[in-house]
Design a protein around this motif. Structure first.
Motif, PDB file in Angstrom:
ATOM      1  N   LEU A   9       0.819  -1.206   0.000  1.00  0.00           N
ATOM      2  CA  LEU A   9       0.000   0.000   0.000  1.00  0.00           C
ATOM      3  C   LEU A   9       0.858   1.263   0.000  1.00  0.00           C
ATOM      4  O   LEU A   9       0.542   2.245  -0.674  1.00  0.00           O
ATOM      5  CB  LEU A   9      -0.940   0.007   1.193  1.00  0.00           C
ATOM      6  CG  LEU A   9      -2.141  -0.931   1.109  1.00  0.00           C
ATOM      7  CD1 LEU A   9      -2.896  -0.933   2.431  1.00  0.00           C
ATOM      8  CD2 LEU A   9      -3.061  -0.531  -0.024  1.00  0.00           C
ATOM      9  N   ALA A  10       1.948   1.257   0.758  1.00  0.00           N
ATOM     10  CA  ALA A  10       2.845   2.407   0.797  1.00  0.00           C
ATOM     11  C   ALA A  10       3.486   2.644  -0.560  1.00  0.00           C
ATOM     12  O   ALA A  10       3.582   3.786  -1.030  1.00  0.00           O
ATOM     13  CB  ALA A  10       3.914   2.208   1.871  1.00  0.00           C
ATOM     14  N   VAL A  11       3.911   1.579  -1.227  1.00  0.00           N
ATOM     15  CA  VAL A  11       4.526   1.705  -2.557  1.00  0.00           C
ATOM     16  C   VAL A  11       3.511   2.236  -3.566  1.00  0.00           C
ATOM     17  O   VAL A  11       3.824   3.114  -4.380  1.00  0.00           O
ATOM     18  CB  VAL A  11       5.117   0.349  -3.012  1.00  0.00           C
ATOM     19  CG1 VAL A  11       5.513   0.382  -4.473  1.00  0.00           C
ATOM     20  CG2 VAL A  11       6.299  -0.024  -2.146  1.00  0.00           C
ATOM     21  N   LEU A  16       1.498   6.686  -6.910  1.00  0.00           N
ATOM     22  CA  LEU A  16       0.412   7.593  -7.273  1.00  0.00           C
ATOM     23  C   LEU A  16       0.776   9.051  -7.016  1.00  0.00           C
ATOM     24  O   LEU A  16       0.294   9.948  -7.699  1.00  0.00           O
ATOM     25  CB  LEU A  16      -0.863   7.236  -6.513  1.00  0.00           C
ATOM     26  CG  LEU A  16      -1.571   5.966  -6.961  1.00  0.00           C
ATOM     27  CD1 LEU A  16      -2.730   5.653  -6.017  1.00  0.00           C
ATOM     28  CD2 LEU A  16      -2.076   6.109  -8.383  1.00  0.00           C
ATOM     29  N   PHE A  17       1.619   9.305  -6.050  1.00  0.00           N
ATOM     30  CA  PHE A  17       2.037  10.664  -5.758  1.00  0.00           C
ATOM     31  C   PHE A  17       3.120  11.137  -6.715  1.00  0.00           C
ATOM     32  O   PHE A  17       3.101  12.272  -7.186  1.00  0.00           O
ATOM     33  CB  PHE A  17       2.544  10.754  -4.313  1.00  0.00           C
ATOM     34  CG  PHE A  17       3.021  12.119  -3.933  1.00  0.00           C
ATOM     35  CD1 PHE A  17       2.112  13.119  -3.645  1.00  0.00           C
ATOM     36  CD2 PHE A  17       4.371  12.412  -3.880  1.00  0.00           C
ATOM     37  CE1 PHE A  17       2.547  14.387  -3.301  1.00  0.00           C
ATOM     38  CE2 PHE A  17       4.818  13.669  -3.542  1.00  0.00           C
ATOM     39  CZ  PHE A  17       3.908  14.666  -3.252  1.00  0.00           C
ATOM     40  N   VAL A  18       4.073  10.279  -7.040  1.00  0.00           N
ATOM     41  CA  VAL A  18       5.237  10.671  -7.832  1.00  0.00           C
ATOM     42  C   VAL A  18       4.951  10.650  -9.342  1.00  0.00           C
ATOM     43  O   VAL A  18       5.503  11.463 -10.087  1.00  0.00           O
ATOM     44  CB  VAL A  18       6.443   9.766  -7.479  1.00  0.00           C
ATOM     45  CG1 VAL A  18       7.618  10.021  -8.394  1.00  0.00           C
ATOM     46  CG2 VAL A  18       6.849   9.980  -6.039  1.00  0.00           C
ATOM     47  N   MET A  23       5.403  12.846 -14.911  1.00  0.00           N
ATOM     48  CA  MET A  23       4.745  12.981 -16.213  1.00  0.00           C
ATOM     49  C   MET A  23       4.636  14.435 -16.656  1.00  0.00           C
ATOM     50  O   MET A  23       4.773  14.732 -17.848  1.00  0.00           O
ATOM     51  CB  MET A  23       3.339  12.368 -16.158  1.00  0.00           C
ATOM     52  CG  MET A  23       3.339  10.869 -16.065  1.00  0.00           C
ATOM     53  SD  MET A  23       1.741  10.101 -15.717  1.00  0.00           S
ATOM     54  CE  MET A  23       0.566  11.100 -16.517  1.00  0.00           C
ATOM     55  N   PHE A  24       4.383  15.353 -15.737  1.00  0.00           N
ATOM     56  CA  PHE A  24       4.148  16.742 -16.100  1.00  0.00           C
ATOM     57  C   PHE A  24       5.280  17.665 -15.679  1.00  0.00           C
ATOM     58  O   PHE A  24       5.088  18.874 -15.616  1.00  0.00           O
ATOM     59  CB  PHE A  24       2.834  17.231 -15.482  1.00  0.00           C
ATOM     60  CG  PHE A  24       1.638  16.488 -15.988  1.00  0.00           C
ATOM     61  CD1 PHE A  24       1.210  16.635 -17.290  1.00  0.00           C
ATOM     62  CD2 PHE A  24       0.953  15.617 -15.167  1.00  0.00           C
ATOM     63  CE1 PHE A  24       0.112  15.955 -17.763  1.00  0.00           C
ATOM     64  CE2 PHE A  24      -0.150  14.925 -15.619  1.00  0.00           C
ATOM     65  CZ  PHE A  24      -0.571  15.097 -16.930  1.00  0.00           C
TER      66      PHE A  24
END
Length: 95
Positions: A9-11, A16-18, A23-24
């Protein structure tokens, strides 16, 4: 929970945060990223040649005051909703 589940879950959370940051990275509104829906809708309406049939009675003198009024409206709404949810929950406990 098992330790392995917490690690997975932490990974996933880190990914999802990084991922959007990678990407942008280096892109902004000039490149068309992070443009708001209000801007896109306003531009689409202007392209049709639509002329509004009325104007606002009062317009705030600055964007900061407009933001303040919006936040005040949201706070008042949250207080009213919170009051009624608390009242409803209190009535349920009373019975």
């Amino acid at each position: 929970m098992k330790t392995s589940t917490l690690i997975i879950l932490a990974v996933v959370c880190i990914i999802l945060f990084v991922a959007p940051l990678i990407m942008f990275s280096g892109h902004g509104e000039d490149d068309g990223y992070f443009g708001g829906a209000d801007d896109a809708a306003g531009e689409a309406i202007e392209e049709t040649g639509f002329k509004p049939w009325f104007s606002s009675i009062w317009e705030p003198p600055s964007g900061e005051i407009e933001s303040l009024l919006f936040a005040l409206q949201a706070a008042i709404g949250a207080i009213i909703i919170g009051y009624f949810f608390g009242y409803w929950r209190g009535q349920g406990k009373e019975e």
